[in-house]
Scaffold this active site. Structure first.
Site, PDB file in Angstrom:
ATOM      1  N   THR A  98       0.677  -1.324   0.017  1.00 28.87           N
ATOM      2  CA  THR A  98      -0.008  -0.162  -0.155  1.00 28.87           C
ATOM      3  C   THR A  98       0.876   1.249   0.049  1.00 28.87           C
ATOM      4  O   THR A  98       0.537   2.160  -0.832  1.00 28.87           O
ATOM      5  CB  THR A  98      -1.128  -0.005   1.155  1.00 28.87           C
ATOM      6  OG1 THR A  98      -1.797  -1.170   1.218  1.00 28.87           O
ATOM      7  CG2 THR A  98      -1.588   1.242   1.230  1.00 28.87           C
ATOM      8  N   ASN A 174      -5.795  -9.713  -7.419  1.00 30.00           N
ATOM      9  CA  ASN A 174      -5.670 -10.507  -6.230  1.00 30.00           C
ATOM     10  C   ASN A 174      -7.017 -11.187  -6.016  1.00 30.00           C
ATOM     11  O   ASN A 174      -7.357 -11.837  -5.045  1.00 30.00           O
ATOM     12  CB  ASN A 174      -5.414  -9.389  -5.021  1.00 30.00           C
ATOM     13  CG  ASN A 174      -6.662  -8.476  -4.980  1.00 30.00           C
ATOM     14  OD1 ASN A 174      -6.881  -7.692  -5.845  1.00 30.00           O
ATOM     15  ND2 ASN A 174      -7.287  -8.015  -3.818  1.00 30.00           N
ATOM     16  N   GLN A 202       1.004  -9.877  -5.705  1.00 36.30           N
ATOM     17  CA  GLN A 202       0.669 -11.319  -5.573  1.00 36.30           C
ATOM     18  C   GLN A 202       1.251 -12.386  -6.502  1.00 36.30           C
ATOM     19  O   GLN A 202       1.197 -13.578  -6.464  1.00 36.30           O
ATOM     20  CB  GLN A 202      -0.676 -11.202  -6.230  1.00 36.30           C
ATOM     21  CG  GLN A 202      -1.728 -10.766  -5.446  1.00 36.30           C
ATOM     22  CD  GLN A 202      -1.953 -11.247  -4.313  1.00 36.30           C
ATOM     23  OE1 GLN A 202      -1.630 -12.603  -3.821  1.00 36.30           O
ATOM     24  NE2 GLN A 202      -2.779 -10.637  -3.033  1.00 36.30           N
ATOM     25  N   SER A 222       5.211  -6.999  -1.520  1.00 37.02           N
ATOM     26  CA  SER A 222       4.821  -7.095   0.182  1.00 37.02           C
ATOM     27  C   SER A 222       5.380  -8.417   0.312  1.00 37.02           C
ATOM     28  O   SER A 222       4.666  -9.387  -0.092  1.00 37.02           O
ATOM     29  CB  SER A 222       3.502  -6.869   0.191  1.00 37.02           C
ATOM     30  OG  SER A 222       3.129  -6.637   1.532  1.00 37.02           O
ATOM     31  N   ALA A 223       6.015  -8.468   1.424  1.00 39.33           N
ATOM     32  CA  ALA A 223       6.780  -9.603   2.030  1.00 39.33           C
ATOM     33  C   ALA A 223       5.658 -10.592   2.476  1.00 39.33           C
ATOM     34  O   ALA A 223       5.916 -11.813   2.405  1.00 39.33           O
ATOM     35  CB  ALA A 223       7.828  -9.524   2.892  1.00 39.33           C
ATOM     36  N   HIS A 224       4.658 -10.242   2.948  1.00 41.55           N
ATOM     37  CA  HIS A 224       3.921 -11.387   3.655  1.00 41.55           C
ATOM     38  C   HIS A 224       3.086 -11.779   2.732  1.00 41.55           C
ATOM     39  O   HIS A 224       2.363 -12.780   3.019  1.00 41.55           O
ATOM     40  CB  HIS A 224       2.833 -10.693   4.632  1.00 41.55           C
ATOM     41  CG  HIS A 224       1.670  -9.770   4.194  1.00 41.55           C
ATOM     42  ND1 HIS A 224       0.576 -10.149   4.318  1.00 41.55           N
ATOM     43  CD2 HIS A 224       1.650  -8.410   3.584  1.00 41.55           C
ATOM     44  CE1 HIS A 224      -0.319  -9.330   3.520  1.00 41.55           C
ATOM     45  NE2 HIS A 224       0.549  -8.153   3.114  1.00 41.55           N
ATOM     46  N   THR A 260      13.067   4.624  11.031  1.00 39.97           N
ATOM     47  CA  THR A 260      14.042   3.670  11.245  1.00 39.97           C
ATOM     48  C   THR A 260      13.846   2.381  10.587  1.00 39.97           C
ATOM     49  O   THR A 260      12.814   1.948  10.584  1.00 39.97           O
ATOM     50  CB  THR A 260      13.853   3.322  12.825  1.00 39.97           C
ATOM     51  OG1 THR A 260      14.136   4.535  13.560  1.00 39.97           O
ATOM     52  CG2 THR A 260      14.914   2.208  13.297  1.00 39.97           C
ATOM     53  N   CYS A 346      -8.564  -6.578   2.327  1.00 47.44           N
ATOM     54  CA  CYS A 346      -8.158  -5.111   2.730  1.00 47.44           C
ATOM     55  C   CYS A 346      -9.612  -4.301   2.860  1.00 47.44           C
ATOM     56  O   CYS A 346      -9.799  -3.431   3.326  1.00 47.44           O
ATOM     57  CB  CYS A 346      -7.593  -4.146   1.728  1.00 47.44           C
ATOM     58  SG  CYS A 346      -5.509  -4.741   1.827  1.00 47.44           S
TER      59      CYS A 346
END
Length: 400
Positions: A98, A174, A202, A222-224, A260, A346
């Site tokens: 996002t 998706n 995806q 997106s890693a997840h 960070t 989402c």
């Protein structure tokens, strides 16, 4: 909205125990078929995250602990870059797909004027900033898909204007799995003088991703979605291009994304993506077999209709239970221990018709009676068979 939303994930087919603050346990047998919403962290990702999280330093600090964290951060970035076939300096670490989508769209249009082209079936992370830009005076064209969810390249060519700055088309949808011809679309955009962005969230670990041969200018990840940790995203920016930052502060990530840096998250993301890409051919074949098996089990029933395209991503299947109440359908699947989604995760809790399904011509009632099932390498044929039976029972119960 997702079924099984109140249950913590456990390995497929095992008894999951959710322990609320009261301490009471609720054992549930869970079949997890919501990998498009989030892929459970793999053993590699969990191990890598735990290893890196044990290093206490801030990657921006110059002392030994900080530099140890910096080393892990850059090792993760290098693994990500190698898996995607790009230079590490082209990858910016941020919080997810996002943020990456918003970064590209909003930074490409810092003021009023200009023209953006996207499609009506993009993820909300693209559609929401597109509508925001439209309200600020940017001209926005939404390309419409055909009945299978494909964007016609000629439609893009005709939509281009002299002031078109950016084209944003996702790689794999998706909700229905439609895969777009990114290289061809990018070539058309460039011929018209526009930059090209793709949301490829995806795709990694399921479909081939070749940013260099696609010749895209920007790409979001997106890693997840591939088994890495939540809250870790990537933005690819082709070398030689600059984007103004959205977040100002310490100037991390070459000044593009202050804040960070999440060294444990990026390290785990890199090692898990390397593993996912190495297994992509086997994973694709496994998911294709699961998708075909589920579709075959359900295709003989007159009151169940498939919405996904057979030529699309095998990760995703979409079925409409004709005449069913959508909310009851999800609840009945939840009671059966089958975790699925209604459209995108989402939009959970909204129970609004999916904009993707509406674009394909489904009525509001049919769109609301649609569920998305999505698979991972851990999914078994037995779970597919159980899910098919559960969906048929839930559909019948939800029509009462």
């Amino acid at each position: 909205m997702s079924a099984c939303a109140a249950i913590t994930f456990s390995p497929c087919g095992s008894t999951a125990k959710t322990t609320p603050p009261s301490g009471r346990e609720f054992p549930r047998l869970v079949i997890y078929l919501d990998y498009a919403a989030t892929h459970p962290m793999t053993a590699t990702a969990l191990s890598a995250y735990a290893h890196a999280a044990a290093v206490p330093g801030n990657p921006a600090s110059i002392h030994a602990a900080g530099q140890a964290a910096r080393e892990l951060l850059e090792e993760g970035r290098a693994a990500l870059a190698a898996a995607l076939g790009v230079h590490p300096l082209t990858l910016t670490a941020l919080s997810g797909g996002t943020e990456a989508d918003n970064q590209v769209l909003l930074s490409s249009f810092p003021g009023a004027g200009g023209h953006l082209i996207t499609s009506s079936i993009e993820h909300s992370a693209v559609l929401a900033p597109a509508r925001f830009l439209a309200a600020r005076g940017v001209a926005v064209t939404f390309l419409e898909p055909d009945a299978s969810g494909q964007i016609d390249p000629e439609q893009l060519r005709e939509a281009l204007r002299p002031d078109t700055k950016l084209v944003s088309i996702h790689h794999a949808n998706n909700e229905i799995g439609a895969v777009q011809p990114i290289a061809e679309l990018a070539e058309i955009a460039h011929a018209g003088g526009a930059k090209f962005h793709t949301d490829a969230v995806q795709s990694p670990g399921v479909l081939p991703v070749d940013l260099l041969s696609w010749k895209v200018d920007y790409a979001s990840f997106s890693a997840h979605k591939w088994g890495g940790p939540l809250g870790v995203g990537l933005l690819y920016v082709r070398r030689g291009l600059d984007l103004p930052p959205l977040l100002l502060g310490g100037g991390q990530e070459k000044g593009l994304r202050s804040g960070t840096q999440n060294a444990p998250g990026l390290y785990a993301a890199g090692l898990s993506l390397r593993e996912a890409v190495a297994a992509q051919l086997q994973t694709h074949a496994h998911l294709r077999a699961l998708n075909d098996r589920l579709t075959a089990r359900l295709s003989g029933h007159a009151n169940v209709r498939a919405n996904h395209t057979p030529a699309g991503s095998p990760k995703v299947a979409s079925f409409t239970a004709l005449g069913a109440d959508g909310e009851a359908l999800l609840m009945n699947l939840d009671f059966a221990g089958v975790c699925v989604s209604a459209g995108s995760a989402c939009s959970a809790g909204t129970m609004q018709p999916s904009h993707v399904l509406s674009a394909l011509g489904l009525s509001d009632a049919d769109a609301l009676a649609t569920v998305r099932l999505s698979f991972g390498f851990q999914t078994t044929t037995g779970e597919i068979d159980e899910a098919a039976s559960a969906l048929l029972r839930a559909a019948t119960a939800s029509r009462a």
